[in-house]
Write an enzyme that holds these catalytic residues in place. Structure first.
Site, PDB file in Angstrom:
ATOM      1  N   ASP A  30      10.674  32.281  51.646  1.00  5.34           N
ATOM      2  CA  ASP A  30      12.109  32.057  51.383  1.00  5.34           C
ATOM      3  C   ASP A  30      12.988  32.408  52.568  1.00  5.34           C
ATOM      4  OD1 ASP A  30      11.366  31.426  48.722  1.00  5.34           O
ATOM      5  OD2 ASP A  30      11.351  33.558  48.243  1.00  5.34           O
TER       6      ASP A  30
ATOM      7  N   LYS B 271      12.939  28.083  55.671  1.00  3.09           N
ATOM      8  CA  LYS B 271      12.109  27.202  56.514  1.00  3.09           C
ATOM      9  C   LYS B 271      12.505  25.744  56.364  1.00  3.09           C
ATOM     10  CE  LYS B 271       8.339  28.906  54.749  1.00  3.09           C
ATOM     11  NZ  LYS B 271       8.880  30.091  54.076  1.00  3.09           N
TER      12      LYS B 271
ATOM     13  N   GLY C  84       8.995  26.052  47.743  1.00  4.32           N
ATOM     14  CA  GLY C  84      10.209  25.312  47.413  1.00  4.32           C
ATOM     15  C   GLY C  84      11.100  25.313  48.631  1.00  4.32           C
ATOM     16  N   HIS C  85      11.113  24.200  49.372  1.00  9.04           N
ATOM     17  CA  HIS C  85      11.901  24.141  50.597  1.00  9.04           C
ATOM     18  C   HIS C  85      13.217  23.416  50.322  1.00  9.04           C
ATOM     19  CE1 HIS C  85       8.127  24.873  53.260  1.00  9.04           C
ATOM     20  NE2 HIS C  85       8.471  25.903  52.525  1.00  9.04           N
TER      21      HIS C  85
ATOM     22  N   GLN D 173       5.427  29.610  52.247  1.00  6.73           N
ATOM     23  CA  GLN D 173       5.372  31.059  51.998  1.00  6.73           C
ATOM     24  C   GLN D 173       5.641  31.824  53.309  1.00  6.73           C
ATOM     25  OE1 GLN D 173       2.440  29.219  50.452  1.00  6.73           O
ATOM     26  NE2 GLN D 173       3.963  28.862  48.883  1.00  6.73           N
TER      27      GLN D 173
HETATM   28  P1  IMP Z   1       1.297  32.332  43.858  1.00  2.66           P
HETATM   29  O1  IMP Z   1       1.372  31.749  45.220  1.00  2.66           O
HETATM   30  O2  IMP Z   1       1.997  31.495  42.808  1.00  2.66           O
HETATM   31  O3  IMP Z   1      -0.093  32.704  43.448  1.00  2.66           O
HETATM   32  O4  IMP Z   1       2.108  33.727  43.867  1.00  2.66           O
HETATM   33  C1  IMP Z   1       1.678  34.845  44.600  1.00  2.66           C
HETATM   34  C2  IMP Z   1       2.851  35.590  45.226  1.00  2.66           C
HETATM   35  O5  IMP Z   1       3.434  34.786  46.231  1.00  2.66           O
HETATM   36  C3  IMP Z   1       3.981  35.915  44.255  1.00  2.66           C
HETATM   37  O6  IMP Z   1       4.587  37.123  44.636  1.00  2.66           O
HETATM   38  C4  IMP Z   1       4.952  34.772  44.464  1.00  2.66           C
HETATM   39  O7  IMP Z   1       6.272  35.125  44.103  1.00  2.66           O
HETATM   40  C5  IMP Z   1       4.824  34.588  45.964  1.00  2.66           C
HETATM   41  N1  IMP Z   1       5.162  33.236  46.409  1.00  2.66           N
HETATM   42  C6  IMP Z   1       4.413  32.125  46.301  1.00  2.66           C
HETATM   43  N2  IMP Z   1       5.037  31.077  46.856  1.00  2.66           N
HETATM   44  C7  IMP Z   1       6.187  31.535  47.352  1.00  2.66           C
HETATM   45  C8  IMP Z   1       7.251  30.933  48.104  1.00  2.66           C
HETATM   46  O8  IMP Z   1       7.242  29.744  48.428  1.00  2.66           O
HETATM   47  N3  IMP Z   1       8.277  31.755  48.442  1.00  2.66           N
HETATM   48  C9  IMP Z   1       8.289  33.082  48.141  1.00  2.66           C
HETATM   49  N4  IMP Z   1       7.319  33.675  47.459  1.00  2.66           N
HETATM   50  C10 IMP Z   1       6.274  32.924  47.080  1.00  2.66           C
END
Ligand code: IMP
Length: 425
Positions: free
Chosen positions: A13, A16, A40-41, A223
């Site tokens: 977040d 990007k 989510g971009h 991420q």
């Molecule tokens: P997962 O990727 O859904 O398995 O989540 C694992 C961890 O990564 C959690 O803390 C999510 O909130 C975090 N996370 C996954 N994708 C994003 C992203 O695009 N932005 C911020 N945090 C993310």
């Protein structure tokens, strides 16, 4: 433009989407290399706001080729609806979007396992995932029982889904969740397969041909470094390599193809989900930053945890990724904050730490050591030139760069394309 990997240097977040959008103007090809619809971009162009989850941000520029690389885990149903939404808004994907036949499928049973595991987990067992099935899909990939995009084209999914569901339904029932219906899943996939088939190809060949032809490639990371499966705050991480190393394994392009790494950082820090966060602010300032920065998840809508800029994290990210310069976002969010703080080191159990420790309990015990700055207390979002930023804002940026040892390439003071200053990039 040199071939550039753009990565998040914090917990995701960082903004990007906006920076990719700015840089993709100079790229020929934009490629995503890891993650899935957990990302989510967000990109704002004039009055229009786009939130992309799987499709690379280059799709918003009519002349770019966009690739979803082999390193992703794709929910085909979500991808179909993302492409359809773009079409409805006048953005064509045919001939401009290619999906790797080797990318894995994140299916309903992965999402059900993810949601049910998260639902049952208590205390420090909870990860706070996006429930998009990311972890279970990457687990199946490693277990060598995953399905890939190519299986949609070859129709193999019709044979494989009933086999996989037998085991997955046993697992779901053991977790107290409802089993899934094989025929229903196959029918849903048949529809998605018909829609997606024209986009699925051997993107490894496509990308390497583009590279050899001297095309400019932008690798769009999702991420952030602290969510990387190897380098992040394990186990409170995602299940892929979100760092620059993932760019090769997730695309099939060789290491020599990478000529520059840009690290995106917010002028402060946020994180969603569980896990230690040394500079977190559980007070009115944290709430103020959340409201000012609209810090609510683009994928899940969850409020993000907010805190001061953590230079320990940024230095660690710079080291792991080989960051050449920062793209610094959301300076404007700090406009009204009276005193700003940058964390320069941690202290725990009488010891000082200059880098992020592997031990999660130790990290949770770490107290930040801060350097304080007087805020600039004036509006920056309408400013059009970097030189016109308040002196104190530039001092904050300069100090942040000095502490982290990385120069600023881009500084951004608002969500729009035109609130971006390009310094060295
Ligand atoms: P997962 O990727 O859904 O398995 O989540 C694992 C961890 O990564 C959690 O803390 C999510 O909130 C975090 N996370 C996954 N994708 C994003 C992203 O695009 N932005 C911020 N945090 C993310």
């Amino acid at each position: 433009m040199p071939n550039t990997v753009l990565i998040g240097a914090q917990w995701g977040d960082e903004g990007k989407g906006k920076i990719v959008d700015v840089l993709s103007r100079e790229a020929d090809v934009v490629v995503r290399y890891q993650g899935g619809s957990n990302a989510g971009h967000t990109i704002e162009i004039g009055p229009e706001r786009y939130v992309l989850h799987l499709v690379p941000s280059g799709i918003l520029h009519a002349d770019k080729i966009n690739v979803i690389g082999n390193g992703l885990v794709i929910d085909p149903i979500a991808l179909v609806s993302e492409i359809r939404d773009l079409l409805k808004r006048g953005i064509q994907a045919a001939g401009r979007l290619w999906i790797s036949d080797r990318a894995h499928l994140a299916l309903a049973y992965h999402q059900a396992v993810d949601a049910s595991r998260e639902g049952r987990a208590e205390g420090d067992q909870k990860i706070g995932t996006t429930k998009r099935g990311i972890g279970p899909t990457y687990s199946d990939k490693m277990m060598r029982i995953g399905l890939r995009m190519g299986d949609l084209v070859s129709d193999d999914y019709r044979r494989l889904i009933p086999q996989r569901l037998e085991e997955k339904n046993r697992q779901l029932c053991a977790m107290g969740a409802a089993p899934l219906d094989s025929a229903e899943l196959v029918a849903q996939l048949a529809e998605a397969a018909a829609f997606l088939a024209p986009y699925i190809t051997d993107t490894i060949v496509l990308l390497n041909q583009a590279y050899r032809a001297g095309k400019n490639i932008l690798f769009e990371g999702a991420q952030g470094t602290m969510l990387d499966i190897d380098f992040g705050t394990y186990p409170y991480v995602t299940s892929s390599n979100s760092t620059s190393g993932g760019a090769c394994t997730g695309t099939g392009l060789p290491p020599q193809s990478i000529q520059r790494v840009v690290g995106v950082i917010k002028a402060y820090t946020t994180r969603v989900g569980e896990g230690p966060f040394p500079t977190e602010l559980n007070d009115a300032t944290g709430e103020f930053i959340r409201q000012q920065g609209r810090e609510f998840g683009a994928t899940t809508g969850r409020p993000r945890r907010c805190g001061w800029f953590d230079a320990v994290v940024a230095r660690y990210a710079a080291m792991i990724n080989g960051i050449d310069c920062w793209a610094m976002t959301k300076i404007d969010v700090l406009d009204q904050v009276k005193t700003l703080r940058i964390c320069t080191a941690y202290e725990a159990h009488g010891r000082r730490y200059e880098t992020v420790p592997a031990d999660i309990r130790l990290l949770a015990a770490c107290k930040p050591v801060y350097e304080d700055f007087e805020g600039w207390q004036s509006k920056t979002s309408d400013i059009n030139r970097y030189e016109d930023l308040p002196v104190r804002a530039r001092a904050y940026i300069d100090r942040l760069c000095a502490i982290t040892g990385v120069p600023a390439g881009i500084v951004s003071v608002g969500p729009r394309r035109d609130s971006t200053f390009r310094l060295t990039l």
